[in-house]
Design a protein around this motif. Structure first.
Motif: not given
Length: 458
Positions: A105-114, A123-127, A291-304
């Motif tokens: 097993g493994r456990m990884q606990y993260d903290v981050g700041y954007l 609103s994803a910026a910050g701690f 990984h903590t901020p749920d934001v993507r600054f580059i993204a293609t958007g949905g493509m078929p």
């Protein structure tokens, strides 16, 4: 053991026969009768003694047999006990009669700041903080060359399967794997997240939706060459959706990994093809080095997307405390009725151990565990390592404007013992044609990302 023997009875009887001629006297007759009665009693007593002796012999035989059986059982138990051993590999590994079993097993606990520019309003910026991974499972081997691993991730909202497979060692150089496993995407992706140089893998390994899939694969090694290949379908989660249009994917990789004296060289190439078996909406995107901020600054958007062809090159080198690694990746996307874009990315990193005697691990075509020469458990400091990385990704092509990233990253890793690890890293991510515009519409800007991780595994 008798008190009176048969011979003694005979002597007494003979004495009785030697009685003088006055036997006709009434007193003599009475004595003779008394002697006859005594002789009869003694004969009965002798017979009883003989019977008891027989019972004693039988009881002694039974006792001897019981002792022998007990001795045999104790010897067998002692032999069985000596055939079972326990080794410590982060957790107890039990071995006996050709079987092994070990919890893992493994456990990884993260903290981050954007830190985003003033023109950015998401609103994803910050701690932020999260339980990044919490794996629990077991693994082992079975006589005949078979092995197994079963593991789940408890950190998600729903329990997710990670590794879930059976292996078979057809020979010393050929190993087959059947079940939920990783296809052969490249050096960093095939290196466990326990041993990466930063809290998150490079953008090429996170932007394109790499995940474990159900399939059959083979690994063939010959000297310094390792060849891997397999055929795969969906992940277990997608298979359980039962939508009837499971994908079919092929994966292959070749690695040349010679030892150059005490140093380790790694050169590799990989290719992966996926037929989606249906047109699916796919969005290629990536977080800003943590990984903590749920934001993507580059993204293609949905493509078929109906197919994907990916290929890449790998290089690595370990020389004592120093290591270097680099990979490139091309992702060609098949879009029905539209131009097919090819996205490109890559990274290059170097690292160095400040503490003497420490080096990055390497095994079977991937980076492996760092084992501190002077761990905290041995009264030392553990291993200290610094790493720098350049991380590039271009999601612009064939009319798709997903954005470009130039990432500059720095990390410090402390490994106090073989099975504990603490990381801190900083990334400066510069974006062009970002998917998220600022309040003034600007799509070219930079962000700062700080991350830290506490990790333990067994």
């Amino acid at each position: 053991m008798r008190t009176i023997t048969t011979s003694a009875i005979a002597m007494i009887a003979a004495a009785g026969l030697a009685t003088p001629a006055f036997a006709q006297d009434s007193e003599a007759e009475a004595m003779r009768a008394e002697l006859e009665a005594m002789r009869a009693q003694m004969q009965a007593m002798a017979a009883r003694i003989d019977s008891l002796e027989g019972q004693l012999v039988t009881a002694q035989a039974k006792a001897d047999a019981a002792t022998e059986t007990s001795t045999t059982a104790l010897a067998a138990a002692e032999e069985a006990k000596s055939d079972t051993s326990v080794k410590w590999k982060g957790a107890p590994q039990f071995e006996g009669n050709g079987f092994t079993f070990k919890p893992r097993g493994r456990m990884q606990y993260d903290v981050g700041y954007l830190g985003a520019p003033d023109s950015f309003t998401d609103s994803a910026a910050g701690f932020g903080s999260e339980l990044r991974r919490a794996y629990l499972g077991f693994e082992g081997t079975i006589p005949g060359g078979f092995g197994y691993r079963a593991e789940v991730n408890l950190a998600s909202e729903e329990v997710e399967f990670t590794d879930l497979y059976i292996t078979y060692a057809a020979s010393e150089s050929v190993k087959l794997t059947l079940g939920h496993q990783k296809p052969f995407w490249g050096l960093e992706e095939l290196s466990s997240d326990l041993f990466t140089s930063f809290t998150e893998r490079a953008a090429i390994n996170t932007a394109f939706g790499y995940e474990r899939k159900v399939g059959l694969s083979a690994a063939i090694s010959s000297g310094d060459v390792l060849a891997q290949g397999g055929i795969f379908t969906d992940s277990i989660t997608d298979l359980n959706n039962d939508d009837g249009d499971n994908e079919l994917a092929y994966s292959g990789r070749v690695v040349f990994m010679p030892k150059l004296g005490e140093n380790q060289l790694h050169l590799g190439a990989n290719v992966n093809y996926r037929d989606a078996n249906a047109v699916r909406s796919v969005n290629y995107r990536v977080r800003p080095s943590i990984h903590t901020p749920d934001v993507r600054f580059i993204a293609t958007g949905g493509m078929p997307v109906e197919s994907e062809l990916a290929y890449g090159l790998e290089a690595g080198y370990i020389a004592g405390p120093f290591h270097a690694a680099a990979e490139t990746h091309w992702q060609k996307v098949g879009r029905p009725g539209l131009a097919d874009p090819t996205f490109f990315g890559g990274y290059a990193e170097v690292g160095y151990f400040i503490t003497g005697g420490d080096s990055r691990g390497y095994k079977n075509g991937a980076f492996d565990r760092v084992k501190p020469t002077n761990g905290v458990d041995k009264g030392g400091l553990g291993a200290l390592q610094v790493n720098v990385r350049y991380d590039y990704l271009d999601l612009n092509d064939a009319g798709v404007v997903g954005g470009k990233q130039d990432g500059y990253e720095l990390s410090l890793i402390w490994t106090p013992t073989d099975y504990t690890r603490f990381l801190i890293n900083y990334g400066r991510m510069e974006y062009t044609d970002a998917a998220i515009p600022g309040v003034d519409g600007d799509r070219s800007y930079g962000v700062d990302a700080f991350g830290a991780r506490a990790q333990i595994d067994f």
